[in-house]
Design a protein around this motif. Structure first.
Motif, PDB file in Angstrom:
ATOM      1  N   PRO A 116       0.844  -1.255   0.023  1.00 17.28           N
ATOM      2  CA  PRO A 116       0.047  -0.018   0.034  1.00 17.28           C
ATOM      3  C   PRO A 116       0.828   1.259   0.102  1.00 17.28           C
ATOM      4  CG  PRO A 116      -0.711  -1.604   1.432  1.00 17.28           C
ATOM      5  CD  PRO A 116       0.403  -1.885   1.057  1.00 17.28           C
ATOM      6  N   GLY A 117       0.536   2.205  -0.901  1.00 13.18           N
ATOM      7  CA  GLY A 117       1.406   3.439  -1.189  1.00 13.18           C
ATOM      8  C   GLY A 117       2.700   3.269  -1.593  1.00 13.18           C
ATOM      9  N   LYS A 118       2.911   2.047  -1.982  1.00 15.38           N
ATOM     10  CA  LYS A 118       4.387   2.002  -2.609  1.00 15.38           C
ATOM     11  C   LYS A 118       4.251   1.485  -4.184  1.00 15.38           C
ATOM     12  CE  LYS A 118       6.926   0.973   1.643  1.00 15.38           C
ATOM     13  NZ  LYS A 118       7.942  -0.173   2.246  1.00 15.38           N
ATOM     14  N   GLU A 119       5.160   1.447  -4.837  1.00 17.63           N
ATOM     15  CA  GLU A 119       5.496   1.281  -6.339  1.00 17.63           C
ATOM     16  C   GLU A 119       5.549  -0.107  -6.267  1.00 17.63           C
ATOM     17  OE1 GLU A 119       7.101   5.357  -8.240  1.00 17.63           O
ATOM     18  OE2 GLU A 119       8.135   3.375  -8.276  1.00 17.63           O
ATOM     19  N   ARG A 120       5.102  -0.705  -7.517  1.00 15.67           N
ATOM     20  CA  ARG A 120       5.360  -2.222  -7.704  1.00 15.67           C
ATOM     21  C   ARG A 120       6.887  -2.582  -7.970  1.00 15.67           C
ATOM     22  NH1 ARG A 120       1.450  -5.376 -11.842  1.00 15.67           N
ATOM     23  NH2 ARG A 120       0.035  -4.400 -10.633  1.00 15.67           N
ATOM     24  N   GLU A 121       7.351  -3.591  -7.230  1.00 14.89           N
ATOM     25  CA  GLU A 121       8.704  -3.907  -7.284  1.00 14.89           C
ATOM     26  C   GLU A 121       8.895  -5.546  -7.722  1.00 14.89           C
ATOM     27  OE1 GLU A 121      10.699  -3.542  -3.584  1.00 14.89           O
ATOM     28  OE2 GLU A 121       9.304  -4.815  -2.584  1.00 14.89           O
ATOM     29  N   LEU A 122       9.801  -5.712  -8.359  1.00 16.90           N
ATOM     30  CA  LEU A 122      10.424  -7.124  -8.753  1.00 16.90           C
ATOM     31  C   LEU A 122      10.688  -7.821  -7.457  1.00 16.90           C
ATOM     32  CD1 LEU A 122      10.834  -9.228 -11.002  1.00 16.90           C
ATOM     33  CD2 LEU A 122      13.173  -8.341 -11.019  1.00 16.90           C
ATOM     34  N   VAL A 123      10.117  -9.004  -7.268  1.00 24.43           N
ATOM     35  CA  VAL A 123      10.645  -9.892  -6.049  1.00 24.43           C
ATOM     36  C   VAL A 123      11.314 -10.903  -6.779  1.00 24.43           C
ATOM     37  CG1 VAL A 123       9.758 -11.642  -4.342  1.00 24.43           C
ATOM     38  CG2 VAL A 123       8.222  -9.502  -5.128  1.00 24.43           C
ATOM     39  N   ALA A 124      11.107 -11.709  -7.470  1.00 21.94           N
ATOM     40  CA  ALA A 124      11.952 -12.833  -8.248  1.00 21.94           C
ATOM     41  C   ALA A 124      11.474 -13.021  -9.571  1.00 21.94           C
ATOM     42  CB  ALA A 124      11.923 -13.914  -7.273  1.00 21.94           C
ATOM     43  N   GLY A 125      12.333 -13.356 -10.355  1.00 24.75           N
ATOM     44  CA  GLY A 125      12.272 -13.886 -11.721  1.00 24.75           C
ATOM     45  C   GLY A 125      12.879 -15.117 -12.242  1.00 24.75           C
ATOM     46  N   ILE A 126      12.257 -15.973 -12.945  1.00 26.62           N
ATOM     47  CA  ILE A 126      13.182 -17.057 -13.366  1.00 26.62           C
ATOM     48  C   ILE A 126      12.986 -17.254 -15.012  1.00 26.62           C
ATOM     49  CG2 ILE A 126      11.125 -18.465 -13.048  1.00 26.62           C
ATOM     50  CD1 ILE A 126      13.020 -20.946 -12.536  1.00 26.62           C
ATOM     51  N   THR A 127      14.127 -17.439 -15.634  1.00 23.43           N
ATOM     52  CA  THR A 127      14.153 -17.375 -17.005  1.00 23.43           C
ATOM     53  C   THR A 127      13.763 -18.849 -17.761  1.00 23.43           C
ATOM     54  OG1 THR A 127      16.386 -18.329 -17.270  1.00 23.43           O
ATOM     55  CG2 THR A 127      16.214 -15.791 -17.045  1.00 23.43           C
ATOM     56  N   ALA A 128      13.564 -18.767 -18.890  1.00 22.83           N
ATOM     57  CA  ALA A 128      13.154 -20.144 -19.649  1.00 22.83           C
ATOM     58  C   ALA A 128      14.306 -21.085 -19.451  1.00 22.83           C
ATOM     59  CB  ALA A 128      13.006 -19.654 -21.208  1.00 22.83           C
TER      60      ALA A 128
END
Length: 115
Positions: free
Chosen positions: A41-53
């Motif tokens: 709430p009140g914050k920008e969306r941020e990347l938590v984790a990603g996984i490539t193909a």
């Protein structure tokens, strides 16, 4: 049409664990990059984790050592195992999928960490 459906959110006490899942369905004919963002709430969306193909992973500094992302390509599903949860992890978690030059998003699942 590609659809993403998240599940696994909920209320947990500090130090607890949750496992999020995101299942992709629709016209998907190849393995793609997937992952998780979150927005508090009140914050920008941020990347938590990603996984490539190919299975390469990346994490936000704030979750390294506590969260683990994985995927099951046969099921077009990505998972986020969250351990040692903190109140600051409280947010709505969104799954994403990169496919044919577009980014698709799920509707999100809410994670609340509170005693």
């Amino acid at each position: 049409q590609v659809q993403l459906v998240e599940s696994g959110g909920g209320l947990v006490q500090p130090g607890g664990s949750l496992r999020l899942s995101c299942a992709a369905s629709g016209s998907i004919f190849s393995i793609n990059d997937m992952g998780w963002y979150r927005q508090a709430p009140g914050k920008e969306r941020e990347l938590v984790a990603g996984i490539t193909a190919l299975g390469r992973t990346n994490y936000a500094d704030s979750v390294k050592g506590r969260f683990t992302i994985s995927r099951d390509n046969a099921k077009n599903t990505v998972y986020l195992q969250m351990n040692s949860l903190k109140p600051e992890d409280t947010a709505k978690y969104y799954c994403y999928l990169h496919y044919t030059g577009m980014t698709y998003w799920g509707k999100g699942t809410l994670v609340s960490v509170s005693s």
